[in-house]
Design a protein around this motif. Structure first.
Motif, PDB file in Angstrom:
ATOM      1  N   ALA A  33       4.207 -16.496  16.003  1.00  8.48           N
ATOM      2  CA  ALA A  33       3.998 -15.905  14.680  1.00  8.48           C
ATOM      3  C   ALA A  33       2.516 -15.903  14.323  1.00  8.48           C
ATOM      4  CB  ALA A  33       4.802 -16.675  13.632  1.00  8.48           C
ATOM      5  N   LEU A  34       1.827 -16.999  14.644  1.00  9.39           N
ATOM      6  CA  LEU A  34       0.395 -17.074  14.368  1.00  9.39           C
ATOM      7  C   LEU A  34      -0.379 -16.061  15.194  1.00  9.39           C
ATOM      8  CD1 LEU A  34      -1.939 -18.444  12.923  1.00  9.39           C
ATOM      9  CD2 LEU A  34      -1.930 -20.188  14.703  1.00  9.39           C
ATOM     10  N   ILE A  35       0.002 -15.880  16.440  1.00  4.73           N
ATOM     11  CA  ILE A  35      -0.654 -14.869  17.283  1.00  4.73           C
ATOM     12  C   ILE A  35      -0.481 -13.483  16.663  1.00  4.73           C
ATOM     13  CG2 ILE A  35      -0.477 -13.641  19.497  1.00  4.73           C
ATOM     14  CD1 ILE A  35       0.023 -16.339  20.825  1.00  4.73           C
ATOM     15  N   GLY A  36       0.713 -13.195  16.206  1.00  2.52           N
ATOM     16  CA  GLY A  36       0.959 -11.900  15.570  1.00  2.52           C
ATOM     17  C   GLY A  36       0.075 -11.677  14.361  1.00  2.52           C
ATOM     18  N   ARG A  52      -1.967 -12.677   2.520  1.00  2.00           N
ATOM     19  CA  ARG A  52      -1.158 -13.607   3.314  1.00  2.00           C
ATOM     20  C   ARG A  52      -1.713 -13.739   4.731  1.00  2.00           C
ATOM     21  NH1 ARG A  52       5.386 -13.472   3.282  1.00  2.00           N
ATOM     22  NH2 ARG A  52       5.695 -15.508   4.197  1.00  2.00           N
ATOM     23  N   ILE A  53      -2.127 -12.628   5.307  1.00  2.00           N
ATOM     24  CA  ILE A  53      -2.706 -12.639   6.656  1.00  2.00           C
ATOM     25  C   ILE A  53      -4.022 -13.416   6.648  1.00  2.00           C
ATOM     26  CG2 ILE A  53      -3.582 -11.184   8.530  1.00  2.00           C
ATOM     27  CD1 ILE A  53      -0.626 -10.821   8.198  1.00  2.00           C
ATOM     28  N   VAL A  54      -4.863 -13.144   5.646  1.00  2.00           N
ATOM     29  CA  VAL A  54      -6.158 -13.820   5.554  1.00  2.00           C
ATOM     30  C   VAL A  54      -5.960 -15.324   5.381  1.00  2.00           C
ATOM     31  CG1 VAL A  54      -8.259 -14.042   4.173  1.00  2.00           C
ATOM     32  CG2 VAL A  54      -7.348 -11.780   4.690  1.00  2.00           C
ATOM     33  N   THR A  98      -3.439 -17.119   6.419  1.00  2.00           N
ATOM     34  CA  THR A  98      -2.976 -17.666   7.696  1.00  2.00           C
ATOM     35  C   THR A  98      -4.134 -17.805   8.680  1.00  2.00           C
ATOM     36  OG1 THR A  98      -0.864 -16.579   7.338  1.00  2.00           O
ATOM     37  CG2 THR A  98      -1.299 -17.374   9.547  1.00  2.00           C
ATOM     38  N   VAL A  99      -5.030 -16.828   8.702  1.00  2.00           N
ATOM     39  CA  VAL A  99      -6.178 -16.878   9.609  1.00  2.00           C
ATOM     40  C   VAL A  99      -7.103 -18.026   9.207  1.00  2.00           C
ATOM     41  CG1 VAL A  99      -8.225 -15.627  10.398  1.00  2.00           C
ATOM     42  CG2 VAL A  99      -6.040 -14.447  10.210  1.00  2.00           C
ATOM     43  N   ARG A 100      -7.296 -18.218   7.900  1.00  2.00           N
ATOM     44  CA  ARG A 100      -8.124 -19.344   7.447  1.00  2.00           C
ATOM     45  C   ARG A 100      -7.511 -20.669   7.873  1.00  2.00           C
ATOM     46  NH1 ARG A 100      -9.451 -16.757   2.042  1.00  2.00           N
ATOM     47  NH2 ARG A 100     -11.501 -15.900   2.424  1.00  2.00           N
ATOM     48  N   MET A 101      -6.184 -20.776   7.766  1.00  2.00           N
ATOM     49  CA  MET A 101      -5.508 -22.007   8.179  1.00  2.00           C
ATOM     50  C   MET A 101      -5.622 -22.203   9.688  1.00  2.00           C
ATOM     51  SD  MET A 101      -2.182 -22.231   5.632  1.00  2.00           S
ATOM     52  CE  MET A 101      -1.113 -22.092   6.988  1.00  2.00           C
ATOM     53  N   ALA A 102      -5.617 -21.107  10.448  1.00  2.00           N
ATOM     54  CA  ALA A 102      -5.725 -21.212  11.906  1.00  2.00           C
ATOM     55  C   ALA A 102      -7.093 -21.747  12.322  1.00  2.00           C
ATOM     56  CB  ALA A 102      -5.477 -19.847  12.547  1.00  2.00           C
ATOM     57  N   PHE A 103      -8.108 -21.435  11.520  1.00  2.00           N
ATOM     58  CA  PHE A 103      -9.455 -21.901  11.841  1.00  2.00           C
ATOM     59  C   PHE A 103      -9.870 -23.092  10.983  1.00  2.00           C
ATOM     60  CE2 PHE A 103      -9.830 -17.519  13.510  1.00  2.00           C
ATOM     61  CZ  PHE A 103     -10.203 -17.846  14.789  1.00  2.00           C
ATOM     62  N   ALA A 104      -8.920 -23.734  10.316  1.00  2.00           N
ATOM     63  CA  ALA A 104      -9.236 -24.899   9.491  1.00  2.00           C
ATOM     64  C   ALA A 104      -9.734 -26.027  10.388  1.00  2.00           C
ATOM     65  CB  ALA A 104      -8.003 -25.347   8.716  1.00  2.00           C
ATOM     66  N   GLY A 105     -10.767 -26.717   9.935  1.00  2.00           N
ATOM     67  CA  GLY A 105     -11.331 -27.811  10.713  1.00  2.00           C
ATOM     68  C   GLY A 105     -12.427 -27.381  11.662  1.00  2.00           C
ATOM     69  N   THR A 106     -12.597 -26.097  11.807  1.00  2.00           N
ATOM     70  CA  THR A 106     -13.700 -25.590  12.633  1.00  2.00           C
ATOM     71  C   THR A 106     -14.732 -24.967  11.706  1.00  2.00           C
ATOM     72  OG1 THR A 106     -12.674 -23.422  12.900  1.00  2.00           O
ATOM     73  CG2 THR A 106     -12.136 -25.083  14.542  1.00  2.00           C
ATOM     74  N   ARG A 163      -9.072 -17.721  20.159  1.00  2.00           N
ATOM     75  CA  ARG A 163      -7.966 -18.485  19.564  1.00  2.00           C
ATOM     76  C   ARG A 163      -6.624 -17.946  20.047  1.00  2.00           C
ATOM     77  NH1 ARG A 163      -5.918 -22.939  18.017  1.00  2.00           N
ATOM     78  NH2 ARG A 163      -4.950 -23.021  16.000  1.00  2.00           N
ATOM     79  N   ILE A 164      -6.497 -16.624  20.130  1.00  2.00           N
ATOM     80  CA  ILE A 164      -5.258 -16.010  20.621  1.00  2.00           C
ATOM     81  C   ILE A 164      -5.004 -16.413  22.067  1.00  2.00           C
ATOM     82  CG2 ILE A 164      -4.202 -13.785  21.231  1.00  2.00           C
ATOM     83  CD1 ILE A 164      -5.564 -12.644  18.685  1.00  2.00           C
ATOM     84  N   ASP A 165      -6.049 -16.376  22.892  1.00  2.00           N
ATOM     85  CA  ASP A 165      -5.897 -16.775  24.300  1.00  2.00           C
ATOM     86  C   ASP A 165      -5.507 -18.245  24.415  1.00  2.00           C
ATOM     87  OD1 ASP A 165      -6.483 -14.237  25.146  1.00  2.00           O
ATOM     88  OD2 ASP A 165      -8.606 -14.654  25.570  1.00  2.00           O
TER      89      ASP A 165
END
Length: 145
Positions: A63-66, A79-81, A83-91, A107-109
């Protein structure tokens, strides 16, 4: 109707089943949502807990990759933005950086490699357990095999 069934029940387990069925029917009639996840049943799930956890991780990663791919293709819905912020949280990655598409691709790879590793873990267990179970069944009951 409930009184006649309760009077006819002869043990606590049967009474429990009758009361649970009644409560479930009432909840369906009034439209309430019922979660049966915590209810103990007589049989346990055939899928081990570790495998269910890995499959949940795989589903979340897909789901995150999508969502990351949607953002990379230009979808800027809140909502997409988020999720992307959460995916890069801590970096130290900001969405306004010029090389954000490269970071998204990396990140996708990374997520795809994790999914492959988790899937390989499940596949390895399945490949090992199938012959083991067949050997056990052959020793105990050859007709069922």
């Amino acid at each position: 109707m409930l009184v006649t069934h309760l009077e006819a029940s002869w043990d606590l387990c049967e009474t429990d089943v009758i009361l649970f069925g009644t409560a479930l029917a009432v909840c369906r009639i009034i439209g309430a949502k019922v979660s049966t996840a915590g209810r103990a049943t007589g049989q346990s799930s055939a899928i081990p807990a570790w495998r269910r956890r890995i499959e949940e991780r795989i589903a979340k990663a897909r789901a995150l990759i999508g969502r990351l791919i949607c953002f990379r293709s230009g979808n800027n819905r809140p909502r997409i933005v988020r999720t992307v912020r959460m995916a890069f949280a801590g970096t130290k990655v900001s969405l306004s950086q010029p090389d954000i598409t490269q970071k998204l691709t990396e990140r996708i790879d990374d997520l795809k490699q994790r999914i492959a590793a988790w899937g390989k873990r499940i596949r390895r267990h399945t490949e090992r357990s199938t012959p083991f179970n067949q050997n056990h069944l052959f020793q105990s009951d050859q007709k069922r095999l």
